[in-house]
Design a protein around this motif. Structure first.
Motif, mmCIF file in Angstrom:
data_model
loop_
_atom_site.group_PDB
_atom_site.id
_atom_site.type_symbol
_atom_site.label_atom_id
_atom_site.label_comp_id
_atom_site.label_asym_id
_atom_site.label_seq_id
_atom_site.Cartn_x
_atom_site.Cartn_y
_atom_site.Cartn_z
ATOM 1 N N THR A 149 11.368 -2.857 6.460
ATOM 2 C CA THR A 149 12.523 -3.241 7.286
ATOM 3 C C THR A 149 13.293 -4.326 6.545
ATOM 4 N N ARG A 150 14.592 -4.468 6.866
ATOM 5 C CA ARG A 150 15.396 -5.472 6.147
ATOM 6 C C ARG A 150 14.845 -6.877 6.362
ATOM 7 N N GLY A 151 14.318 -7.108 7.562
ATOM 8 C CA GLY A 151 13.766 -8.426 7.860
ATOM 9 C C GLY A 151 12.557 -8.769 6.991
ATOM 10 N N ASP A 152 11.825 -7.749 6.552
ATOM 11 C CA ASP A 152 10.620 -7.980 5.745
ATOM 12 C C ASP A 152 10.902 -7.980 4.246
ATOM 13 N N ARG A 153 12.110 -7.557 3.848
ATOM 14 C CA ARG A 153 12.370 -7.344 2.418
ATOM 15 C C ARG A 153 12.168 -8.599 1.566
ATOM 16 N N LYS A 154 12.706 -9.714 2.047
ATOM 17 C CA LYS A 154 12.646 -10.949 1.258
ATOM 18 C C LYS A 154 11.187 -11.347 1.020
ATOM 19 N N GLU A 155 10.406 -11.367 2.094
ATOM 20 C CA GLU A 155 9.009 -11.772 1.977
ATOM 21 C C GLU A 155 8.235 -10.802 1.069
ATOM 22 N N ALA A 156 8.525 -9.497 1.198
ATOM 23 C CA ALA A 156 7.820 -8.498 0.377
ATOM 24 C C ALA A 156 8.079 -8.749 -1.102
ATOM 25 N N VAL A 157 9.328 -8.997 -1.454
ATOM 26 C CA VAL A 157 9.665 -9.234 -2.861
ATOM 27 C C VAL A 157 8.996 -10.523 -3.351
ATOM 28 N N GLU A 158 9.019 -11.544 -2.506
ATOM 29 C CA GLU A 158 8.390 -12.814 -2.890
ATOM 30 C C GLU A 158 6.896 -12.638 -3.160
ATOM 31 N N ILE A 159 6.238 -11.893 -2.279
ATOM 32 C CA ILE A 159 4.792 -11.677 -2.443
ATOM 33 C C ILE A 159 4.517 -10.954 -3.758
ATOM 34 N N ILE A 205 -3.433 0.580 -8.833
ATOM 35 C CA ILE A 205 -2.212 -0.225 -8.765
ATOM 36 C C ILE A 205 -1.524 -0.105 -7.406
ATOM 37 N N ALA A 206 -1.403 1.120 -6.930
ATOM 38 C CA ALA A 206 -0.760 1.313 -5.625
ATOM 39 C C ALA A 206 -1.567 0.576 -4.553
ATOM 40 N N PHE A 207 -2.873 0.679 -4.652
ATOM 41 C CA PHE A 207 -3.732 -0.006 -3.684
ATOM 42 C C PHE A 207 -3.449 -1.507 -3.688
ATOM 43 N N LYS A 208 -3.351 -2.092 -4.923
ATOM 44 C CA LYS A 208 -3.112 -3.543 -5.006
ATOM 45 C C LYS A 208 -1.782 -3.921 -4.361
ATOM 46 N N ILE A 209 -0.739 -3.158 -4.681
ATOM 47 C CA ILE A 209 0.588 -3.474 -4.137
ATOM 48 C C ILE A 209 0.570 -3.415 -2.609
ATOM 49 N N PHE A 210 0.080 -2.290 -2.087
ATOM 50 C CA PHE A 210 0.210 -2.092 -0.647
ATOM 51 C C PHE A 210 -0.793 -2.922 0.161
ATOM 52 N N SER A 211 -1.921 -3.293 -0.466
ATOM 53 C CA SER A 211 -2.832 -4.146 0.308
ATOM 54 C C SER A 211 -2.285 -5.571 0.390
ATOM 55 N N LEU A 212 -1.589 -6.012 -0.665
ATOM 56 C CA LEU A 212 -0.945 -7.337 -0.584
ATOM 57 C C LEU A 212 0.065 -7.366 0.564
ATOM 58 N N LEU A 213 0.846 -6.295 0.682
ATOM 59 C CA LEU A 213 1.871 -6.258 1.726
ATOM 60 C C LEU A 213 1.231 -6.122 3.114
ATOM 61 N N SER A 214 0.175 -5.338 3.186
ATOM 62 C CA SER A 214 -0.409 -5.151 4.517
ATOM 63 C C SER A 214 -1.095 -6.428 4.994
ATOM 64 N N LYS A 215 -1.619 -7.222 4.058
ATOM 65 C CA LYS A 215 -2.197 -8.511 4.463
ATOM 66 C C LYS A 215 -1.135 -9.405 5.097
ATOM 67 N N SER A 261 9.629 -5.339 -13.694
ATOM 68 C CA SER A 261 10.663 -5.957 -12.869
ATOM 69 C C SER A 261 10.676 -5.359 -11.462
ATOM 70 N N ILE A 262 11.372 -6.062 -10.575
ATOM 71 C CA ILE A 262 11.525 -5.568 -9.204
ATOM 72 C C ILE A 262 13.006 -5.497 -8.891
ATOM 73 N N SER A 263 13.428 -4.417 -8.236
ATOM 74 C CA SER A 263 14.802 -4.404 -7.744
ATOM 75 C C SER A 263 14.762 -4.024 -6.273
ATOM 76 N N TYR A 264 15.823 -4.351 -5.555
ATOM 77 C CA TYR A 264 15.857 -3.940 -4.151
ATOM 78 C C TYR A 264 17.274 -3.617 -3.734
ATOM 79 N N ASN A 265 17.367 -2.903 -2.611
ATOM 80 C CA ASN A 265 18.664 -2.496 -2.096
ATOM 81 C C ASN A 265 18.605 -2.561 -0.564
ATOM 82 N N ASP A 266 19.441 -3.434 0.004
ATOM 83 C CA ASP A 266 19.446 -3.575 1.468
ATOM 84 C C ASP A 266 20.443 -2.628 2.145
ATOM 85 N N SER A 267 21.199 -1.874 1.345
ATOM 86 C CA SER A 267 22.253 -1.033 1.940
ATOM 87 C C SER A 267 21.844 0.429 2.006
ATOM 88 N N VAL A 268 20.666 0.673 2.555
ATOM 89 C CA VAL A 268 20.208 2.055 2.687
ATOM 90 C C VAL A 268 19.866 2.325 4.158
#
Ligand code: ADP
Ligand code: ASP
Ligand code: MG
Length: 406
Positions: free
Chosen positions: A308-318, A273-283, A330-337
């Motif tokens: 990075t904050r700039g990548d957050r939106k795209e990462a969640v969409e993917i 599972i971790a492999f699937k998540i992170f390979s999607l993002l690395s692509k 579900s997915i949650s995110y926090n931009d204030s860290v």
């Protein structure tokens, strides 16, 4: 000597600053040096251009963003050349296309692949002062790329390496590299010297005084690198392979507010599972930093990580687009860290450093959300409103303990 001098945005922010820097450049030229200058966009120009784009299309393609952002640097070099013309010295401004600064195609985060030195050397032979745009390159289609925020430092070091410069001076709005951002920690100390490795670690962890890729290149090509002030004659900090001073436990503290945390909840507890998540993002060329996996209920687990904050939106969409394949709830995110890190080659062998760092944060009542350690750094993720306070507490703790920061 052949010297590459880079001036950042605040150093060329207005006509007065440009005239001042023009004089600094001319003084070096008059001493008999060949001078190549790399400039950033003036002041907040890059941010303003991004705002302008957002008004028109917040989802603009990265190619068109690069086309726009590269104009900031082009303004600076032309204005600087005009200022030097006025002083009566021979000068020419060039952009990345004219210098043939070839980069990869990854718009908004391209890497320099090669620079053709022919044009620059010809201009130097003609006794010109050469003023070059930082931050930009051209890819194999001859389209304009940019090198990532802060990338002008990398343009300067790459040029210094390729031209075989004797010295690469990065002029900025502080007089060197400090034990922490002096705007956050008033007690931060200026370092006379720092190693490439320590500087690389600090830069990668958010000390934006140097772009991290510039330090990588400086190390690889043994570039003689100095960070100094464009406003004063203070000595600056030398970045090099070995330093004279003894190895310290902690060399510095870095704060990075360009961080967002994403949590993928209720994923199946099964291999891959971790492999699937992170390979999607690395692509999608999204870099992931701190990662935590925790055990959830009913043979499910949660995976949290930072981008990075700039990548957050795209990462969640993917991830959302692959919900079926990944099978999460579900997915949650926090931009204030924000990340706060202590860096030092001496940490590897001293277990006390970690506990001191956590004590410092506990003393000021700040909650730690994630932790990551390596041989030479400890990073904590905190709420971004707490980041500066955490940095001060950690920095002061090490200082008080006499663990010679710097
Ligand atoms: P420039 O526009 O000249 O490239 P930057 O704003 O990119 O300048 O980088 C300089 C800034 O880096 C300083 O104003 C300072 O606030 C920040 N900074 C962060 N960490 C450090 C550090 N360890 N030492 C010095 N400056 C730091
Ligand atoms: N102008 C670009 C930026 O603001 C590049 C740089 O300043 O190094 O990120
Ligand atoms: Mg910078």
């Amino acid at each position: 000597m052949l010297i590459v001098k880079k001036f950042g945005g605040s150093s060329v922010a207005n006509a007065e600053r440009i005239n001042h820097v023009a004089q600094t450049i001319v003084n070096s030229y008059k001493e008999g040096n060949k001078v190549v200058v790399v400039l950033s966009a003036q002041g907040d120009t890059t941010d303003e251009l991004i705002e302008k784009a957002n008004e028109i299309n917040p989802n603009a393609s990265k190619r068109e963003m690069d086309m726009l952002l590269a104009t900031g640097e082009q303004q600076s070099v032309a204005l600087m050349a005009m200022a030097i013309e006025k002083l009566g010295y021979p000068v020419i401004s060039l952009n990345a296309f004219q210098c043939k600064i070839y980069s990869t195609s990854t718009y908004s985060n391209a890497r320099i692949k090669d620079i053709s030195t022919e044009r620059i050397n010809n201009e130097l032979e003609r006794k010109n002062i050469v003023i070059i745009t930082g931050f930009q390159g051209v890819n194999r289609h001859l389209d304009v790329t940019t090198l990532g925020r802060g990338g002008s430092d990398t343009s300067a070091v790459a040029l210094a390496a390729k031209l075989g410069a004797d010295l690469c001076e990065i002029y900025t709005d502080v007089d060197g590299v400090y034990t922490c951002d002096p705007r956050i920690v008033k007690t931060a100390k200026k370092l006379d010297e720092i190693t490439y490795d320590e500087m690389l670690e600090l830069a990668s962890l958010g000390a934006k005084v140097l772009h991290n890729r510039s330090v990588e290149l400086a190390k690889k090509y043994s570039v003689n690198l100095v960070v100094r002030s464009s406003m004063t004659d203070a000595e600056g900090t030398v970045v090099k392979e070995d330093v004279k001073v003894e190895r310290m436990l902690v060399n510095g503290v870095a704060v990075d507010k360009d961080v967002a945390r994403i949590a993928v909840m209720g994923v199946k507890d099964e291999p891959g599972i971790a492999f699937k998540i992170f390979s999607l993002l690395s692509k999608a060329k999204i870099s992931v930093d701190l990662i935590i996996q925790s055990i959830g209920r009913d043979s499910s687990k949660d995976i949290s990580f930072t981008v990075t904050r700039g990548d957050r939106k795209e990462a969640v969409e993917i991830l959302e687009a692959n919900k079926g394949k990944l099978g999460f709830e579900s997915i949650s995110y926090n931009d204030s860290v924000a990340k706060v890190s202590a860096v030092g080659a001496g940490m590897a062998t001293n277990p006390g450093v970690a506990s001191m760092m956590f004590e410092a944060i506990y003393d000021v009542g700040i909650n730690v959300k994630m932790i990551s350690t390596s041989e030479i750094k400890i990073t904590v993720l905190v709420s971004d409103k707490d980041a500066d306070r955490a940095a001060v507490a950690i920095h002061d703790k090490f200082m008080d303990a006499g663990m010679q920061i710097g």
